[in-house]
Design an enzyme around this catalytic site. Sequence first.
Site, PDB file in Angstrom:
ATOM      1  N   SER A  44       0.852  -1.185   0.000  1.00  0.00           N
ATOM      2  CA  SER A  44       0.000   0.000   0.000  1.00  0.00           C
ATOM      3  C   SER A  44       0.886   1.233   0.000  1.00  0.00           C
ATOM      4  O   SER A  44       2.038   1.177   0.453  1.00  0.00           O
ATOM      5  CB  SER A  44      -0.897   0.004   1.245  1.00  0.00           C
ATOM      6  OG  SER A  44      -1.531   1.246   1.423  1.00  0.00           O
ATOM      7  N   TYR A  69      -1.402  -0.673  10.552  1.00  0.00           N
ATOM      8  CA  TYR A  69      -1.548  -0.952   9.122  1.00  0.00           C
ATOM      9  C   TYR A  69      -0.291  -0.557   8.350  1.00  0.00           C
ATOM     10  O   TYR A  69       0.224  -1.335   7.544  1.00  0.00           O
ATOM     11  CB  TYR A  69      -2.758  -0.195   8.574  1.00  0.00           C
ATOM     12  CG  TYR A  69      -3.077  -0.513   7.132  1.00  0.00           C
ATOM     13  CD1 TYR A  69      -3.711  -1.705   6.791  1.00  0.00           C
ATOM     14  CD2 TYR A  69      -2.732   0.367   6.111  1.00  0.00           C
ATOM     15  CE1 TYR A  69      -3.997  -2.015   5.474  1.00  0.00           C
ATOM     16  CE2 TYR A  69      -3.013   0.067   4.789  1.00  0.00           C
ATOM     17  CZ  TYR A  69      -3.648  -1.121   4.475  1.00  0.00           C
ATOM     18  OH  TYR A  69      -3.928  -1.418   3.159  1.00  0.00           O
TER      19      TYR A  69
END
Length: 482
Positions: A351, A364
């Site tokens: 990501s 995350y």
Amino acid sequence: MPDTPEGGIAGETTVLIPATEQHLPLLADWFADPAFVRHWGGRPLTREEVSAKYTGRRRPAVVSLLVLREAVPVGYAQYVSTGPREGGIDLVLHPSAQGRGLGPDAARALIRHLHTVLGWDRVTVDPESSNPRAVRAWRKAGFRAVGHPGKPSADGVPAERRGGRVKPCPVPGGRPIRPAPSARLRPMTTQRASTSPFDLSGRVAVVTGAARGIGRSAAVALAAAGADVAGLDIVGEVSPRMDFAPAEPADLEETGRAVRAHGRRWLALRADIRDIAALRAAAERVVQEWGGIDVVLANAGIQAFKPLLEMDDGDWFDQIDNNLTGTANTLRAFGPHLVARGGGRLIVTSSTQGQHGTKWGASYSASKWGIIGLMKSAALDLGQYGITVNAIVPGLIDTALTRHEDRYAQAIADGGGTPTGDVSKDEQTAASSLAAKLPLGVPWIDPDAVAPAVVYLASDAARMVSGTALSVTGGDSARITA
């Protein structure tokens, strides 16, 4: 494309030229070498036998060719007409030239010549069952398995995925992974075979997190490129801390329908990527049913938001365990089967938040940063087996992972605002803020925009690409220097 001598056939990296008596010393040495002959099939040959068979004496019935790479001989090929518009071919590389993509390139060049210059409609090969590397190379060149004339496969297993010994590879428990045994490898054939380096015909892909989002889009795109797809998903709750509904069995079924719409095979697998035993069982099932695995997209992931100092252990570990450890488990469970296959593609999903910090998103970001390090380390470990390992780096994608109040609130707070708690209002505010940040002016990217990057990394076009990250971010990557 290399320079082509008169009478030669040019590929992207190789050239095939007619084999003549002047090549006899070289060919005699090759065909006397057991290591070379093992890949060709048969026994070592005498100089006289090589002269009679492989230096052009059997023209026009059999055309013998030498495969060159930068003017250096690296292999031998031949073709023979068996009908008005069809025939068979064979090709073998010297052991020193294998594993560099030269075989598929030369095969595609020869097939293109037979179709476009000689007007053949059908080309057939009959690889040795004891040589899975050759089987894989023919499949990469666009061939599909067929039964003997009038004798289709009785068990439905594609012939090119059958039989033979392979080099054992390390797996937990010390057991080597081998293809399922079979009596004989059936011929393989192609009609107007594709010469596209993006063609995935005959390959088997596994996608985790396949029920929706990037996973579904990637699975469908891989099928559209010709791959059979096994889609794996937990289709259930991963963590009670998620502020969005989990995928359901119906979502995975919908992915399967979309894959089958492209005429490809589909296998639904239900497993939790945190459970490596379940992943290994899933991998074994794919191999048992389809004969092997060529491409793996480790895509499953979750996301939640909370300030670091307010996190409890579950807030931290749920994302680390699923995103980072689950991705590592996927590579560990499926990777040995790619080794047994003679090579393949491992692709992981990171990501942009794995390239910069994320307000309220320490867990995350840490998991996605870790995936980049995992990918690069795996690329160093697995290159020796002909396996490439790369990451896709999506931006903010329009999926369940991003379209919920916690994510809107985080985006608003990150921009210095205060969320209202009204989902509709916060969505509009977040969309305006996010769109203003991206050079391409969109708040969220359609997952279908990410799928072509997966197909590229899975294809022969990316055979020399490993250890890198390919970003699809709407321009957000322009702000990242890491």
